[in-house]
Design a protein around this motif. Structure first.
Motif, PDB file in Angstrom:
ATOM      1  N   PRO A  10       4.833  -7.158   1.956  1.00 13.83           N
ATOM      2  CA  PRO A  10       4.751  -8.224   0.961  1.00 13.83           C
ATOM      3  C   PRO A  10       6.067  -8.995   0.851  1.00 13.83           C
ATOM      4  CG  PRO A  10       3.820  -6.196   0.077  1.00 13.83           C
ATOM      5  CD  PRO A  10       4.484  -5.845   1.378  1.00 13.83           C
ATOM      6  N   GLY A  11       5.972 -10.300   0.656  1.00 16.86           N
ATOM      7  CA  GLY A  11       7.162 -11.133   0.536  1.00 16.86           C
ATOM      8  C   GLY A  11       8.041 -10.774  -0.648  1.00 16.86           C
ATOM      9  N   SER A  12       7.469 -10.120  -1.649  1.00 16.54           N
ATOM     10  CA  SER A  12       8.231  -9.746  -2.845  1.00 16.54           C
ATOM     11  C   SER A  12       8.908  -8.382  -2.724  1.00 16.54           C
ATOM     12  CB  SER A  12       7.307  -9.748  -4.063  1.00 16.54           C
ATOM     13  OG  SER A  12       6.245  -8.819  -3.882  1.00 16.54           O
ATOM     14  N   ILE A  18       8.867  -1.004   6.510  1.00 12.48           N
ATOM     15  CA  ILE A  18       7.500  -0.667   6.118  1.00 12.48           C
ATOM     16  C   ILE A  18       7.449   0.294   4.934  1.00 12.48           C
ATOM     17  CG2 ILE A  18       7.292   1.154   7.880  1.00 12.48           C
ATOM     18  CD1 ILE A  18       4.494  -1.159   6.540  1.00 12.48           C
ATOM     19  N   ILE A  19       8.389   1.214   4.821  1.00  9.00           N
ATOM     20  CA  ILE A  19       8.361   2.173   3.709  1.00  9.00           C
ATOM     21  C   ILE A  19       8.529   1.429   2.387  1.00  9.00           C
ATOM     22  CG2 ILE A  19       9.404   4.242   2.697  1.00  9.00           C
ATOM     23  CD1 ILE A  19       7.908   4.674   5.422  1.00  9.00           C
ATOM     24  N   ASN A  20       9.510   0.523   2.307  1.00  9.75           N
ATOM     25  CA  ASN A  20       9.679  -0.283   1.092  1.00  9.75           C
ATOM     26  C   ASN A  20       8.461  -1.157   0.851  1.00  9.75           C
ATOM     27  OD1 ASN A  20      12.221   0.670   0.342  1.00  9.75           O
ATOM     28  ND2 ASN A  20      13.257  -0.757   1.690  1.00  9.75           N
ATOM     29  N   GLY A  21       7.876  -1.673   1.926  1.00 14.40           N
ATOM     30  CA  GLY A  21       6.673  -2.489   1.801  1.00 14.40           C
ATOM     31  C   GLY A  21       5.510  -1.713   1.206  1.00 14.40           C
ATOM     32  N   LEU A  22       5.324  -0.481   1.649  1.00 13.33           N
ATOM     33  CA  LEU A  22       4.239   0.349   1.116  1.00 13.33           C
ATOM     34  C   LEU A  22       4.471   0.684  -0.357  1.00 13.33           C
ATOM     35  CD1 LEU A  22       3.700   2.667   4.198  1.00 13.33           C
ATOM     36  CD2 LEU A  22       2.133   0.887   3.366  1.00 13.33           C
ATOM     37  N   LYS A  23       5.724   0.922  -0.726  1.00 12.52           N
ATOM     38  CA  LYS A  23       6.037   1.163  -2.144  1.00 12.52           C
ATOM     39  C   LYS A  23       5.672  -0.066  -2.973  1.00 12.52           C
ATOM     40  CE  LYS A  23       9.778   4.415  -1.251  1.00 12.52           C
ATOM     41  NZ  LYS A  23      11.235   4.631  -1.262  1.00 12.52           N
ATOM     42  N   ARG A  24       5.992  -1.246  -2.444  1.00 15.18           N
ATOM     43  CA  ARG A  24       5.694  -2.483  -3.164  1.00 15.18           C
ATOM     44  C   ARG A  24       4.185  -2.707  -3.284  1.00 15.18           C
ATOM     45  NH1 ARG A  24       6.356  -5.361  -7.315  1.00 15.18           N
ATOM     46  NH2 ARG A  24       6.153  -7.588  -7.008  1.00 15.18           N
ATOM     47  N   LYS A  26       1.927  -0.465  -3.590  1.00 20.40           N
ATOM     48  CA  LYS A  26       1.478   0.385  -4.697  1.00 20.40           C
ATOM     49  C   LYS A  26       1.851  -0.238  -6.039  1.00 20.40           C
ATOM     50  CE  LYS A  26       1.456   4.767  -2.238  1.00 20.40           C
ATOM     51  NZ  LYS A  26       2.024   6.118  -2.127  1.00 20.40           N
ATOM     52  N   GLU A  27       3.079  -0.779  -6.137  1.00 15.64           N
ATOM     53  CA  GLU A  27       3.513  -1.417  -7.387  1.00 15.64           C
ATOM     54  C   GLU A  27       2.614  -2.594  -7.747  1.00 15.64           C
ATOM     55  OE1 GLU A  27       8.298  -0.521  -6.755  1.00 15.64           O
ATOM     56  OE2 GLU A  27       7.543  -2.558  -6.522  1.00 15.64           O
ATOM     57  N   LEU A  28       2.131  -3.298  -6.745  1.00 16.59           N
ATOM     58  CA  LEU A  28       1.259  -4.445  -6.968  1.00 16.59           C
ATOM     59  C   LEU A  28      -0.188  -4.049  -7.269  1.00 16.59           C
ATOM     60  CD1 LEU A  28       2.602  -6.718  -4.094  1.00 16.59           C
ATOM     61  CD2 LEU A  28       2.894  -7.092  -6.560  1.00 16.59           C
ATOM     62  N   GLY A  29      -0.488  -2.753  -7.172  1.00 13.88           N
ATOM     63  CA  GLY A  29      -1.842  -2.273  -7.451  1.00 13.88           C
ATOM     64  C   GLY A  29      -2.810  -2.504  -6.310  1.00 13.88           C
ATOM     65  N   ALA A  55       2.100   6.060   2.658  1.00 11.47           N
ATOM     66  CA  ALA A  55       0.839   5.326   2.545  1.00 11.47           C
ATOM     67  C   ALA A  55      -0.247   6.107   1.826  1.00 11.47           C
ATOM     68  CB  ALA A  55       0.355   4.927   3.939  1.00 11.47           C
ATOM     69  N   SER A  56       0.086   7.205   1.201  1.00  7.09           N
ATOM     70  CA  SER A  56      -0.917   7.982   0.477  1.00  7.09           C
ATOM     71  C   SER A  56      -1.658   7.073  -0.501  1.00  7.09           C
ATOM     72  CB  SER A  56      -0.234   9.127  -0.270  1.00  7.09           C
ATOM     73  OG  SER A  56      -1.171   9.836  -1.047  1.00  7.09           O
ATOM     74  N   GLY A  57      -2.978   6.983  -0.355  1.00  8.63           N
ATOM     75  CA  GLY A  57      -3.790   6.143  -1.220  1.00  8.63           C
ATOM     76  C   GLY A  57      -3.943   4.709  -0.720  1.00  8.63           C
ATOM     77  N   ILE A  58      -3.300   4.390   0.396  1.00 13.15           N
ATOM     78  CA  ILE A  58      -3.368   3.044   0.963  1.00 13.15           C
ATOM     79  C   ILE A  58      -4.069   3.118   2.319  1.00 13.15           C
ATOM     80  CG2 ILE A  58      -2.030   1.094   1.859  1.00 13.15           C
ATOM     81  CD1 ILE A  58       0.232   1.904  -0.036  1.00 13.15           C
ATOM     82  N   ALA A  59      -5.094   2.319   2.506  1.00 16.53           N
ATOM     83  CA  ALA A  59      -5.768   2.244   3.801  1.00 16.53           C
ATOM     84  C   ALA A  59      -4.901   1.406   4.731  1.00 16.53           C
ATOM     85  CB  ALA A  59      -7.140   1.597   3.652  1.00 16.53           C
TER      86      ALA A  59
END
Length: 64
Positions: A10-12, A18-24, A26-29, A55-59
């Motif tokens: 995500p741009g935000s 990728i690890i920071n991206g996956l955290k973001r 999740k933050e975005l729902g 990526a737990s919980g993320i497809a």
């Protein structure tokens, strides 16, 4: 179930990778992400294990 996510990081996202991206994501729902390997496959086995954990919980899907 409909899964909604981003293509790539995500741009935000604060920081990079990728690890920071996956955290973001999740933050975005969101609950999906397309890993983009457009020019190169940059992921080694160690990073793949980290991605699996983050990526737990993320497809995940791949665009290559």
């Amino acid at each position: 179930m409909l899964r909604i996510g981003t293509a790539g990081i995500p741009g935000s996202t604060k920081g990079s990778g990728i690890i920071n991206g996956l955290k973001r994501i999740k933050e975005l729902g969101l609950n999906a992400n397309e890993l983009e390997f457009v020019r190169n496959i940059y992921m080694n086995e160690a990073l793949a294990r980290e991605v699996k954990k983050a990526a737990s919980g993320i497809a995940l899907t791949v665009h290559a």
